[in-house]
Design a protein around this motif. Structure first.
Motif, PDB file in Angstrom:
ATOM      1  N   LEU A 288      -1.050 -15.674  -2.999  1.00  0.00           N
ATOM      2  CA  LEU A 288      -1.541 -14.292  -2.980  1.00  0.00           C
ATOM      3  C   LEU A 288      -0.695 -13.424  -2.046  1.00  0.00           C
ATOM      4  N   ILE A 289      -0.299 -13.978  -0.900  1.00  0.00           N
ATOM      5  CA  ILE A 289       0.540 -13.218   0.025  1.00  0.00           C
ATOM      6  C   ILE A 289       1.906 -12.949  -0.601  1.00  0.00           C
ATOM      7  N   ASP A 290       2.431 -13.937  -1.343  1.00  0.00           N
ATOM      8  CA  ASP A 290       3.683 -13.705  -2.070  1.00  0.00           C
ATOM      9  C   ASP A 290       3.528 -12.542  -3.047  1.00  0.00           C
ATOM     10  N   GLU A 291       2.411 -12.547  -3.779  1.00  0.00           N
ATOM     11  CA  GLU A 291       2.164 -11.465  -4.740  1.00  0.00           C
ATOM     12  C   GLU A 291       2.016 -10.133  -4.014  1.00  0.00           C
ATOM     13  N   LEU A 292       1.315 -10.149  -2.880  1.00  0.00           N
ATOM     14  CA  LEU A 292       1.139  -8.924  -2.109  1.00  0.00           C
ATOM     15  C   LEU A 292       2.475  -8.398  -1.599  1.00  0.00           C
ATOM     16  N   ALA A 293       3.341  -9.307  -1.144  1.00  0.00           N
ATOM     17  CA  ALA A 293       4.659  -8.884  -0.659  1.00  0.00           C
ATOM     18  C   ALA A 293       5.468  -8.241  -1.780  1.00  0.00           C
ATOM     19  N   THR A 294       5.392  -8.820  -2.974  1.00  0.00           N
ATOM     20  CA  THR A 294       6.108  -8.245  -4.120  1.00  0.00           C
ATOM     21  C   THR A 294       5.581  -6.852  -4.441  1.00  0.00           C
ATOM     22  N   LEU A 295       4.259  -6.713  -4.462  1.00  0.00           N
ATOM     23  CA  LEU A 295       3.656  -5.410  -4.742  1.00  0.00           C
ATOM     24  C   LEU A 295       4.019  -4.389  -3.663  1.00  0.00           C
ATOM     25  N   GLU A 296       3.981  -4.826  -2.404  1.00  0.00           N
ATOM     26  CA  GLU A 296       4.320  -3.912  -1.309  1.00  0.00           C
ATOM     27  C   GLU A 296       5.751  -3.414  -1.439  1.00  0.00           C
ATOM     28  N   ALA A 297       6.670  -4.326  -1.811  1.00  0.00           N
ATOM     29  CA  ALA A 297       8.070  -3.930  -1.970  1.00  0.00           C
ATOM     30  C   ALA A 297       8.229  -2.904  -3.093  1.00  0.00           C
ATOM     31  N   VAL A 298       7.442  -3.061  -4.168  1.00  0.00           N
ATOM     32  CA  VAL A 298       7.514  -2.117  -5.284  1.00  0.00           C
ATOM     33  C   VAL A 298       6.922  -0.772  -4.885  1.00  0.00           C
ATOM     34  N   VAL A 299       5.732  -0.817  -4.265  1.00  0.00           N
ATOM     35  CA  VAL A 299       5.055   0.427  -3.894  1.00  0.00           C
ATOM     36  C   VAL A 299       5.859   1.200  -2.858  1.00  0.00           C
ATOM     37  N   ALA A 300       6.507   0.461  -1.924  1.00  0.00           N
ATOM     38  CA  ALA A 300       7.275   1.134  -0.875  1.00  0.00           C
ATOM     39  C   ALA A 300       8.428   1.953  -1.445  1.00  0.00           C
ATOM     40  N   ARG A 301       8.901   1.619  -2.649  1.00  0.00           N
ATOM     41  CA  ARG A 301      10.024   2.357  -3.248  1.00  0.00           C
ATOM     42  C   ARG A 301       9.568   3.407  -4.253  1.00  0.00           C
ATOM     43  N   LEU A 302       8.248   3.517  -4.455  1.00  0.00           N
ATOM     44  CA  LEU A 302       7.751   4.523  -5.395  1.00  0.00           C
ATOM     45  C   LEU A 302       7.725   5.899  -4.728  1.00  0.00           C
ATOM     46  N   PRO A 303       8.087   6.952  -5.460  1.00  0.00           N
ATOM     47  CA  PRO A 303       8.018   8.327  -4.921  1.00  0.00           C
ATOM     48  C   PRO A 303       6.581   8.840  -4.986  1.00  0.00           C
ATOM     49  N   LEU A 304       5.791   8.479  -3.980  1.00  0.00           N
ATOM     50  CA  LEU A 304       4.364   8.787  -3.987  1.00  0.00           C
ATOM     51  C   LEU A 304       4.007  10.029  -3.185  1.00  0.00           C
ATOM     52  N   SER A 305       4.984  10.646  -2.533  1.00  0.00           N
ATOM     53  CA  SER A 305       4.689  11.769  -1.662  1.00  0.00           C
ATOM     54  C   SER A 305       5.071  13.093  -2.313  1.00  0.00           C
ATOM     55  N   SER A 306       4.721  14.158  -1.623  1.00  0.00           N
ATOM     56  CA  SER A 306       5.152  15.502  -2.021  1.00  0.00           C
ATOM     57  C   SER A 306       6.502  15.782  -1.371  1.00  0.00           C
ATOM     58  N   PRO A 307       7.365  16.578  -2.004  1.00  0.00           N
ATOM     59  CA  PRO A 307       8.661  16.900  -1.387  1.00  0.00           C
ATOM     60  C   PRO A 307       8.519  17.850  -0.207  1.00  0.00           C
ATOM     61  N   LEU A 308       7.327  18.406  -0.014  1.00  0.00           N
ATOM     62  CA  LEU A 308       7.079  19.306   1.112  1.00  0.00           C
ATOM     63  C   LEU A 308       5.929  18.754   1.940  1.00  0.00           C
ATOM     64  N   THR A 309       6.117  18.705   3.255  1.00  0.00           N
ATOM     65  CA  THR A 309       5.035  18.281   4.141  1.00  0.00           C
ATOM     66  C   THR A 309       4.400  19.479   4.839  1.00  0.00           C
ATOM     67  N   VAL A 310       4.996  20.667   4.653  1.00  0.00           N
ATOM     68  CA  VAL A 310       4.455  21.891   5.254  1.00  0.00           C
ATOM     69  C   VAL A 310       3.445  22.505   4.292  1.00  0.00           C
ATOM     70  N   SER A 311       2.825  23.570   4.729  1.00  0.00           N
ATOM     71  CA  SER A 311       1.877  24.274   3.871  1.00  0.00           C
ATOM     72  C   SER A 311       2.587  24.761   2.613  1.00  0.00           C
ATOM     73  N   ARG A 312       1.992  24.555   1.457  1.00  0.00           N
ATOM     74  CA  ARG A 312       2.633  24.858   0.186  1.00  0.00           C
ATOM     75  C   ARG A 312       1.592  25.168  -0.868  1.00  0.00           C
ATOM     76  N   ARG A 313       2.104  25.601  -2.036  1.00  0.00           N
ATOM     77  CA  ARG A 313       1.212  25.882  -3.156  1.00  0.00           C
ATOM     78  C   ARG A 313       1.890  25.434  -4.440  1.00  0.00           C
ATOM     79  N   LEU A 314       1.126  24.732  -5.271  1.00  0.00           N
ATOM     80  CA  LEU A 314       1.649  24.290  -6.559  1.00  0.00           C
ATOM     81  C   LEU A 314       1.659  25.489  -7.501  1.00  0.00           C
TER      82      LEU A 314
END
Length: 438
Positions: A288-314
């Motif tokens: 399970l830890i092996d599987e978790l490590a694989t998932l963590e490595a994949v998720v860590a490279r996913l673009p999950l954030s916004s390109p702006l960290t300041v106040s913004r509007r979509l």
């Protein structure tokens, strides 16, 4: 007094009368006259001699008996000493054999504990490293907040708790594990003479070993539960992106089903049934830890954030929209965020810059390759802050918000591409929000 002495004299006179001893030699007769005193003296000498002979005879007889008795006593003492020596030797042999049993059991128990400890240490260290990486990712994503810029309202819970309530209380599980451990230890318990000190010492040692074994088993169970919960969370994160884990995860590797963490060769005969059961559980947790490590490595490279960290509007979403310049319907393969002029535009995941320059219609643009087929694009920049081939981390500045290219005002056009095909960036940002919000 005179009467008594006179009587004694009369008795002596009758016993020792004056006597004459005659003997004839060569026709001549000789005689010896023996007076009372002479007879008394001679009787005294003869009596003394006889007493001495009697004493000597008795002394010789008794001395021989004494010697025989002493020899018998010596033999008895020698036999007794030999028996005591044999008894002490047997006692020493018993103690030595008990020491051997104790030493063997102690060495075997310590070897098992050490082996289990090393396995647990390896798994815990790997789990901690994975947790730290995920915590760092969650903290980074929380800085950007939701797609509209909203920050988490619950003091940033790092990961969603999707673990179900424990089916059985810890005390109940503890009792079950203790009973199983005692049954397993009973099968491999060393034979010690009943009632011996070693028997009691072995029981105490086994009891302490069982307590430690139970705690180690509970730790393995906790690792397994926590790993399962986080695996479920990360699978939900991948599902939220719209791509899914089946496509993103690499092919499973062949797993060592004996000692999940590897290490030196340890023959199976060196372990009791309890150790074998422990390593079966540890192996499952290790997988399970092996599987978790694989998932963590994949998720860590996913673009999950916004390109702006300041106040913004979509200001514009993904898909078909009315073109801001022509007014006709057109495909929009990204999302637009407006913010203050020259606001820092940051990478939404770690990666490598593959383009940093000007493109027709995009103006100043930066493209970052995140691996696993993912690339992000940041367009209409006022200024570019990176160079091609440069490595960037999550939220590292790649440029400044502007209005270059085909643009009607200050904003950043942000795209997520998977294997060259545009994907809705908002789904990735919502997946990132899922990481740090509950």
């Amino acid at each position: 007094m005179s009467r008594r002495s006179g009587r004694v004299k009369r008795i002596i006179s009758r016993l020792f009368k004056e006597r004459q001893i005659y003997h004839r030699s060569d026709g001549v007769v000789h005689f010896i006259s023996m007076s009372t005193r002479t007879q008394i003296a001679l009787a005294g000498v003869i009596g003394t001699f006889l007493l001495w002979v009697a004493y000597a005879s008795v002394n010789v007889v008794f001395k021989e008996q004494i010697i025989v008795a002493k020899e018998r006593d010596a033999r008895i003492m020698e036999t007794t000493y030999a028996k005591q020596l044999l008894k002490q030797q047997r006692a020493y042999d018993d103690v030595h054999s008990l020491n051997v049993i104790m030493q063997r059991e102690f060495d075997a128990t310590m070897a098992e504990i050490s082996s289990r400890h090393q396995t647990l240490k390896s798994m815990v260290e790997r789990k901690v490293a994975i947790d730290q990486s995920l915590d760092g990712l969650a903290r980074g994503l929380s800085e950007a907040g939701a797609p509209n810029g909203a920050k988490p309202a619950n003091a940033n819970r790092v990961m969603i708790d999707v673990a179900p309530a424990e089916a059985t209380p810890r005390q109940s599980r503890l009792s079950i594990l203790r009973r199983q451990a005692l049954e397993e230890v009973e099968k491999s318990r060393a034979a010690a003479p009943p009632g011996s000190a070693a028997s009691e010492a072995l029981k105490k040692m086994e009891s302490a070993a069982v307590d430690l074994y139970i705690e180690q088993m509970l730790l393995v169970a906790a690792l397994e539960e926590k790993a399962t919960a986080k695996i479920d969370t990360l699978h939900r994160v991948l599902a939220a992106t719209g791509i899914g884990g089946e496509e993103l995860l690499p092919d499973p590797k062949i797993t060592n089903m004996v000692l999940a963490q590897g290490g030196p060769f340890i023959h199976a005969a060196n372990f009791t049934d309890a150790s074998t059961a422990f390593f079966r559980h540890a192996n499952r947790a290790g997988v399970l830890i092996d599987e978790l490590a694989t998932l963590e490595a994949v998720v860590a490279r996913l673009p999950l954030s916004s390109p702006l960290t300041v106040s913004r509007r979509l200001t514009s979403g993904f898909g078909v929209r009315r073109d801001p310049i022509t007014g006709r319907n057109a495909n929009h393969f990204g999302v637009d965020f407006s913010a203050a002029w020259a606001s820092p535009v940051t990478a939404t995941a770690s990666g490598v810059v593959v383009y940093a320059g000007v493109k027709n219609g995009w103006g100043r643009v930066v493209e970052v390759d995140h691996g696993n087929g993912f690339m992000t694009r940041y367009a209409h920049l006022h200024r570019i802050s990176v160079k091609r081939g440069q490595k960037v981390a999550l939220h590292q500045k790649v440029g400044e918000l502007g209005s270059s290219g085909r643009s009607t005002g200050p904003h950043v056009h942000y795209e997520v591409l998977y294997k060259g095909r545009p994907k809705n960036p908002r789904r990735f940002m919502e997946a990132g929000r899922y990481v740090f919000e509950s």
